[in-house]
Design an enzyme around this catalytic site. Structure first.
Site, mmCIF file in Angstrom:
data_model
loop_
_atom_site.group_PDB
_atom_site.id
_atom_site.type_symbol
_atom_site.label_atom_id
_atom_site.label_comp_id
_atom_site.label_asym_id
_atom_site.label_seq_id
_atom_site.Cartn_x
_atom_site.Cartn_y
_atom_site.Cartn_z
ATOM 1 N N GLU A 287 0.843 -1.485 0.134
ATOM 2 C CA GLU A 287 -0.026 0.036 -0.070
ATOM 3 C C GLU A 287 1.026 1.007 0.131
ATOM 4 O O GLU A 287 0.623 2.236 -0.609
ATOM 5 C CB GLU A 287 -1.108 -0.018 1.156
ATOM 6 C CG GLU A 287 -1.947 -0.841 1.398
ATOM 7 C CD GLU A 287 -3.013 -0.857 0.517
ATOM 8 O OE1 GLU A 287 -3.213 0.208 0.078
ATOM 9 O OE2 GLU A 287 -3.992 -1.671 0.349
ATOM 10 N N ASP B 161 4.532 54.303 5.450
ATOM 11 C CA ASP B 161 5.149 54.864 6.692
ATOM 12 C C ASP B 161 5.722 53.594 7.472
ATOM 13 O O ASP B 161 5.490 52.784 7.595
ATOM 14 C CB ASP B 161 3.937 55.659 7.111
ATOM 15 C CG ASP B 161 3.543 56.740 6.420
ATOM 16 O OD1 ASP B 161 4.053 57.237 5.501
ATOM 17 O OD2 ASP B 161 2.358 57.318 6.712
ATOM 18 N N LYS C 283 8.610 58.710 8.894
ATOM 19 C CA LYS C 283 8.948 59.958 9.581
ATOM 20 C C LYS C 283 9.195 59.809 11.093
ATOM 21 O O LYS C 283 8.370 59.529 11.819
ATOM 22 C CB LYS C 283 7.713 60.823 9.364
ATOM 23 C CG LYS C 283 7.587 61.338 8.074
ATOM 24 C CD LYS C 283 6.607 62.559 8.047
ATOM 25 C CE LYS C 283 6.090 62.891 6.740
ATOM 26 N NZ LYS C 283 4.489 62.533 6.842
ATOM 27 N N GLY D 173 -3.151 53.044 10.305
ATOM 28 C CA GLY D 173 -4.618 53.335 10.853
ATOM 29 C C GLY D 173 -5.429 53.578 9.559
ATOM 30 O O GLY D 173 -5.433 53.051 8.522
ATOM 31 N N ASP D 174 -5.946 54.929 9.673
ATOM 32 C CA ASP D 174 -7.062 55.453 8.538
ATOM 33 C C ASP D 174 -6.148 56.733 7.937
ATOM 34 O O ASP D 174 -5.603 57.465 8.765
ATOM 35 C CB ASP D 174 -8.158 55.775 9.207
ATOM 36 C CG ASP D 174 -9.479 56.513 8.158
ATOM 37 O OD1 ASP D 174 -10.003 55.585 7.782
ATOM 38 O OD2 ASP D 174 -8.924 57.464 7.766
ATOM 39 N N THR E 221 -8.350 52.875 12.528
ATOM 40 C CA THR E 221 -7.705 53.987 12.863
ATOM 41 C C THR E 221 -7.246 53.358 14.354
ATOM 42 O O THR E 221 -7.917 52.472 14.818
ATOM 43 C CB THR E 221 -8.414 55.339 13.077
ATOM 44 O OG1 THR E 221 -7.342 56.232 13.566
ATOM 45 C CG2 THR E 221 -9.599 55.179 14.083
ATOM 46 N N ALA E 222 -6.056 53.734 14.876
ATOM 47 C CA ALA E 222 -5.558 53.161 15.894
ATOM 48 C C ALA E 222 -6.426 53.271 17.168
ATOM 49 O O ALA E 222 -6.577 52.344 17.937
ATOM 50 C CB ALA E 222 -4.120 53.636 16.297
ATOM 51 N N MET F 63 -0.435 60.646 19.191
ATOM 52 C CA MET F 63 0.953 61.352 19.434
ATOM 53 C C MET F 63 0.955 62.075 20.789
ATOM 54 O O MET F 63 1.395 63.365 20.685
ATOM 55 C CB MET F 63 1.247 62.382 18.165
ATOM 56 C CG MET F 63 1.329 61.576 16.779
ATOM 57 S SD MET F 63 1.338 62.822 15.330
ATOM 58 C CE MET F 63 -0.253 63.021 15.019
HETATM 59 N N1 SAH Z 1 -3.466 57.661 10.524
HETATM 60 C C1 SAH Z 1 -3.055 56.925 11.901
HETATM 61 C C2 SAH Z 1 -2.493 57.893 12.962
HETATM 62 C C3 SAH Z 1 -1.123 58.460 12.438
HETATM 63 S S1 SAH Z 1 -0.196 59.370 13.547
HETATM 64 C C4 SAH Z 1 -4.523 56.200 12.534
HETATM 65 O O1 SAH Z 1 -5.433 56.399 12.166
HETATM 66 O O2 SAH Z 1 -4.118 55.365 13.415
HETATM 67 C C5 SAH Z 1 0.580 58.510 14.609
HETATM 68 C C6 SAH Z 1 0.063 58.075 15.770
HETATM 69 O O3 SAH Z 1 -1.005 57.376 15.631
HETATM 70 C C7 SAH Z 1 1.013 57.525 16.705
HETATM 71 O O4 SAH Z 1 1.676 58.707 17.508
HETATM 72 C C8 SAH Z 1 -0.070 56.830 17.867
HETATM 73 O O5 SAH Z 1 -0.443 57.837 18.735
HETATM 74 C C9 SAH Z 1 -1.045 56.396 16.812
HETATM 75 N N2 SAH Z 1 -0.911 55.089 16.371
HETATM 76 C C10 SAH Z 1 -0.597 54.464 15.150
HETATM 77 N N3 SAH Z 1 -0.382 53.177 15.307
HETATM 78 C C11 SAH Z 1 -0.466 52.887 16.656
HETATM 79 C C12 SAH Z 1 -0.633 51.509 17.020
HETATM 80 N N4 SAH Z 1 -0.523 50.395 16.420
HETATM 81 N N5 SAH Z 1 -0.740 51.558 18.367
HETATM 82 C C13 SAH Z 1 -1.001 52.664 19.025
HETATM 83 N N6 SAH Z 1 -0.888 53.928 18.725
HETATM 84 C C14 SAH Z 1 -1.092 53.958 17.308
#
Ligand code: SAH
Length: 469
Positions: A22, A249, A271, A303-304, A332-333, A384
């Site tokens: 087999e 980013d 950045k 995020g967004d 978004t975060a 931030m």
């Molecule tokens: N466009 C992003 C925000 C960019 S500004 C959004 O919508 O989430 C960058 C900030 O986003 C960071 O300083 C922090 O405050 C937050 N951030 C982004 N990614 C994160 C993560 N994985 N965990 C916690 N905070 C986060």
């Protein structure tokens, strides 16, 4: 990776199978798909082996394997279901310089046979180094389902057409040609008119693409979410997969970049806070340059893209350059952070509005309507905010916020190293230091993790001082 996957050419080579039961039959089913000369040694052979021998698909020699039988063999399989016999087969194989596999005996094998999804010439090989055969079977079943049964036919016709396709310029246009062939044109022609129609459709497609003017590129401004690739939208995933150029980013996670095509040009335009950084103008110029050359550019933002992402500046630059773009929203975060600690941004009877704030703006620490924000029940997500934590706490207390106002910091939201620190407004700066929060992090003002709320009998009381969870 102990075993390195590769595809070995065994066309016209000898493959020797020792054993006729087999186990041998199972391996032979795979081996007979190849263009090798398969020879089976075994006194008693399974009726299936006898049938294959009759059909001249393999050669069956009705005795045990001997020294010299593996001469010039590329592969030798020990499928005797008997350790001593298999060891003998391995010796004979090794003496002739063949690679040896003993069925179901990883340690005594030079190679392993993967689970195979066969759409010849397209072959998917799945291996788990013996760790999880169940998983291999499941992946095989999933892949079988995903790859159309006609894929092999299309690939074979496509293979024969490669020379003709060289009439199209090398690179992006030719890649797009093949995508269109495999995604739409080929399957449609095959269903409607069989294999001949496929060839005709290929010729038409080349002609069409030659007469199309230069391609216009575009930019997808994509929200990549907070890090977990499962929090990407399907649309983002698709755009990423189709991109020729990916511009991302710093906060976009490596797991997400993995989803880009291997040939894509991938550029980081991070950045770093306080560090060397790309200028926004240079990022804009980069997008315009690539899209201007006809590329599909995926501009990935964490995020967004519409939340503290300088989206408008990028849209304005693209508009000014006449580059078409689309926006794909992301999670978004703060949204993922709320899910992580089990809270809702808004809550009946508590807050009918919710603030998205930045701790920083072009001028440094950002000023806000502190008096309004300091009122009981207000809730805010602060982006931030780490470096501004002392400033934020000071301003809010000065404008009448309670020292006991809950503040929750969530670092690396949705990632493996996510950390949560629940504290109060007066202790915020020290709690962040004690908790070792270095960012990226969201600070929730007025919100504490759900578990703490439940312990306090659902009364929105502050959480006991600091501490990571
Ligand atoms: N466009 C992003 C925000 C960019 S500004 C959004 O919508 O989430 C960058 C900030 O986003 C960071 O300083 C922090 O405050 C937050 N951030 C982004 N990614 C994160 C993560 N994985 N965990 C916690 N905070 C986060």
């Amino acid at each position: 990776m102990r075993h390195f996957p590769l595809f070995r050419d065994i066309k016209g080579r000898r493959v020797v199978v020792s054993g006729g039961g087999e186990a041998a039959v199972a391996k032979l089913r795979l081996l007979l798909k190849t263009e090798a000369t398969v020879v089976v040694y075994g006194v008693d052979a399974h009726p299936q082996i006898a049938r294959w021998a009759n059909e001249r698909q393999l050669i069956h020699i009705a005795r045990d394997i001997r020294h010299g039988d593996a001469l010039c063999a590329a592969l030798v399989y020990g499928a005797n279901e008997d350790a001593a016999m298999d060891a003998r087969a391995a010796d004979i194989g090794h003496a002739s310089g063949a690679l040896v596999n003993i069925v179901d005996d990883l340690d005594n094998s030079d190679f392993i046979t993967p689970a195979i999804v066969d759409r010849d010439p397209v072959t998917v090989a799945i291996g788990t180094e013996g760790a999880a055969p169940v998983l291999a079977r499941r992946i095989k079943a999933d892949t079988e389902e995903r790859l159309s049964p006609t894929l092999g036919i299309l690939a074979r016709i496509g293979q024969g057409f490669r020379g003709a396709a060289n009439a199209l310029p090398h690179g992006r246009i030719r890649r797009r040609f093949w995508s269109r062939y495999y995604d739409e044109v080929g399957p449609r022609a095959l269903t409607e008119g069989g294999e001949e129609a496929v060839l005709a459709a290929l010729h038409t497609l080349v002609a069409d693409m030659q007469s199309e003017g230069p391609e216009i590129g575009n930019v997808a401004l994509i929200g990549a979410g907070p890090g977990d690739p499962e929090l990407l939208t399907l649309k983002a995933r698709k755009a990423l997969h189709e991109a020729d150029v990916v511009i991302y980013d710093r906060l976009v996670s490596p797991e997400i970049l993995e989803l880009a095509r291997r040939e894509a040009v991938v550029i980081e335009v991070g950045k770093i806070p306080n560090g060397p950084s790309w200028k926004q103008d240079d990022i804009n110029a980069l997008m315009i340059e690539h899209a201007g050359g006809g590329a599909h550019v995926a501009r990935l933002k964490s995020g967004d893209p519409a939340v503290f992402g300088r989206l408008d500046e990028e849209m304005d630059a693209l508009d000014a350059a006449g580059v078409p773009f689309t926006i794909i929203p992301g999670i978004t975060a703060a949204s993922a952070a709320a899910a992580s600690i089990g809270v809702s941004w808004t809550r009946r009877g508590r807050n009918a509005s919710f603030w998205l704030l930045t701790g920083h703006d072009v001028a440094g620490f950002a000023e806000h309507d502190w008096r309004a924000l300091a009122k009981p029940g207000e809730a805010a997500a602060i982006y931030m905010g780490l470096r501004a934590a002392r400033f934020l706490s000071g301003r809010l207390l000065m404008h009448g916020a309670s020292a006991e106002t809950p503040v929750t910091a969530i670092e690396n939201v949705s990632r493996g190293d996510q950390k949560i620190v629940a504290t109060t407004l007066d202790r915020l700066p020290i709690a962040l230091t004690e908790g070792g929060i270095t960012g990226p992090a969201i600070l929730f003002l007025g919100l504490s993790p759900r578990a703490a709320l439940a312990a306090a009998d659902d009364i929105p009381e502050p959480v006991p001082a600091t501490g990571g969870h």
